[in-house]
Motif scaffolding. Structure first.
Motif, PDB file in Angstrom:
ATOM      1  N   VAL A 250      -6.085   2.811   0.615  1.00 21.32           N
ATOM      2  CA  VAL A 250      -5.155   3.487  -0.293  1.00 21.32           C
ATOM      3  C   VAL A 250      -5.684   3.464  -1.721  1.00 21.32           C
ATOM      4  N   HIS A 251      -6.205   2.316  -2.145  1.00 23.50           N
ATOM      5  CA  HIS A 251      -6.746   2.216  -3.502  1.00 23.50           C
ATOM      6  C   HIS A 251      -7.892   3.201  -3.711  1.00 23.50           C
TER       7      HIS A 251
ATOM      8  N   SER B  42       3.862   6.922   2.517  1.00 24.59           N
ATOM      9  CA  SER B  42       4.451   5.670   2.049  1.00 24.59           C
ATOM     10  C   SER B  42       5.335   5.037   3.120  1.00 24.59           C
TER      11      SER B  42
ATOM     12  N   SER C 170      -3.148  -6.101  -6.236  1.00 23.08           N
ATOM     13  CA  SER C 170      -1.978  -6.299  -5.379  1.00 23.08           C
ATOM     14  C   SER C 170      -2.264  -7.339  -4.301  1.00 23.08           C
TER      15      SER C 170
ATOM     16  N   GLY D 210      -4.839  -1.678  -6.024  1.00 22.69           N
ATOM     17  CA  GLY D 210      -4.848  -2.261  -4.693  1.00 22.69           C
ATOM     18  C   GLY D 210      -5.428  -3.661  -4.646  1.00 22.69           C
TER      19      GLY D 210
ATOM     20  N   ILE E 256      -4.639  -1.343   2.356  1.00 26.54           N
ATOM     21  CA  ILE E 256      -4.460  -1.347   0.902  1.00 26.54           C
ATOM     22  C   ILE E 256      -5.759  -0.995   0.185  1.00 26.54           C
TER      23      ILE E 256
ATOM     24  N   SER F  88       0.833  -1.211   0.000  1.00 29.12           N
ATOM     25  CA  SER F  88       0.000   0.000   0.000  1.00 29.12           C
ATOM     26  C   SER F  88       0.863   1.255   0.000  1.00 29.12           C
TER      27      SER F  88
END
Length: 361
Positions: free
Chosen positions: A221-222, A262, A307, A304, A218, A85
């Protein structure tokens, strides 16, 4: 409804067909490197005198089919998802934060030293929350120097973040061997957080609840990067920094923010690994998760949800590979060989795709 229309004797694809072809191309771009890496890794195994089908069957059996293996696989995913993420945030903003291993390890060491002390003065839940926040803060703090150099001096962040990783790993080992060493042990390590005081398990299994933290991070974040104005600003900065400046965006401030977010997520990954699995940090321990996750994020095209799938695949390979290595006599680090081949295949696939698109123009 037809998938093409006729214009001047030439067939022109409809938007629907174009969108379908684009999706299929993305799927192929993700799957071809994976299949190619598995095939080439199989050839390496053959050269070593090992049956690749037997090796891969042991990987699947241990990492995916056995109850304990599945639980270990899902637990392994937790820190990897948090690192992924953080990389998605950085890469979508056009920033190469390759300092995740230093941020991860330094946060892990600080949390490993802090948690056994706090557990005696704070409730269990408060200790876990404080340590998670501290882990994220340590990761973010370790990115300040590369962030400022990139934002205000234009220094290449690949160089600075890799240097900070080297410093972070070395500094973490110094802390374990000196300042944070448990005097009750002969092997240099931090004090150990009791299993009962760690992150709770899920549904009476050995799966750490850190998995939920990783999944939540994640997915969030997406959504932020694809559905919010803040994410749009970061994508504009990543696509064309000069255009972002002309558009009035505060590029230096956004650059520092990207580094902080990050790195904080990488640091949170270190905290989750300690609070959920390890309980302490031994000297010279460095799983080097961050650089391993980089090709997975690229395969997912910074998506995301994709991933999550690739992190799961790697976790199966990682957990199952440990058992397969013992049974077939292959070194434990053969999983890293597969990842290295995957990186090469990813680069070749990207190159061929760019040539194909250039020839089609």
């Amino acid at each position: 409804m037809t998938d093409s229309v006729q214009i001047g004797g030439d067939a022109v694809l409809t938007p629907r067909t174009e969108a379908l072809r684009a999706r299929l191309r993305l799927v192929a771009m993700a799957l071809v490197p994976v299949v190619g890496a598995l095939v080439l890794s199989g050839l390496v195994l053959l050269a070593l005198g090992v049956n690749p089908l037997a090796y891969y069957s042991y990987v699947v059996e241990r990492g995916l089919l056995s109850p304990y293996g599945v639980q270990a696989t899902l637990t392994r995913m937790a820190p990897l998802l948090l690192i992924a993420s953080g990389l998605i945030v950085a890469f979508r903003a056009g920033i190469w934060n390759l300092g995740g291993d230093g941020q991860f390890l330094l946060s892990a060491v600080v949390v490993a030293a802090l948690a056994p002390l706090l557990i005696h003065v704070l409730p269990d839940w408060a200790t876990l929350v404080v340590c998670l926040v501290v882990g994220a803060a340590v990761g973010a703090a370790w990115s300040v120097l590369p962030a400022l150099l990139k934002a205000y001096q234009g220094v290449n962040e690949i160089i600075t973040t890799l240097m900070m990783t080297f410093l972070g790993v070395s500094f973490a080992n110094v802390l374990v061997k000196l300042a944070f060493r448990d005097p009750a042990t002969t092997v240099p390590q931090t004090r150990t957080l009791a299993v009962a005081d760690r992150l709770p398990r899920l549904f009476d299994t050995t799966i750490s609840s850190g998995l939920l933290i990783g999944l939540a991070a994640i997915i969030l974040v997406h959504l932020v990067m694809t559905r919010t104005a803040f994410g749009l600003k970061l994508r504009i900065v990543g696509a064309n920094p000069r255009a972002a400046i002309h558009a009035g965006l505060p590029v230096p401030a956004l650059t520092v923010a990207v580094f902080a977010i990050s790195a904080a997520l990488s640091g949170l990954g270190g905290a989750v690994e300690i609070l959920g699995v390890q309980g302490n940090v031994r000297a010279d321990w460095n799983p080097a998760y961050s650089l391993t996750v980089v090709p997975l994020v690229f395969l997912a095209r910074f998506n995301g949800f994709a991933s999550i799938a690739f992190v799961f695949l790697f976790s199966v390979l990682s957990i199952g590979g440990e058992s397969a290595a013992r049974r077939t006599g292959v070194p434990n680090f053969f999983t890293l060989v597969v990842v290295a081949i995957l990186l090469v295949m990813l680069g070749i696939t990207e190159y061929l795709d760019q040539r194909r698109r250039a020839a089609g123009k």
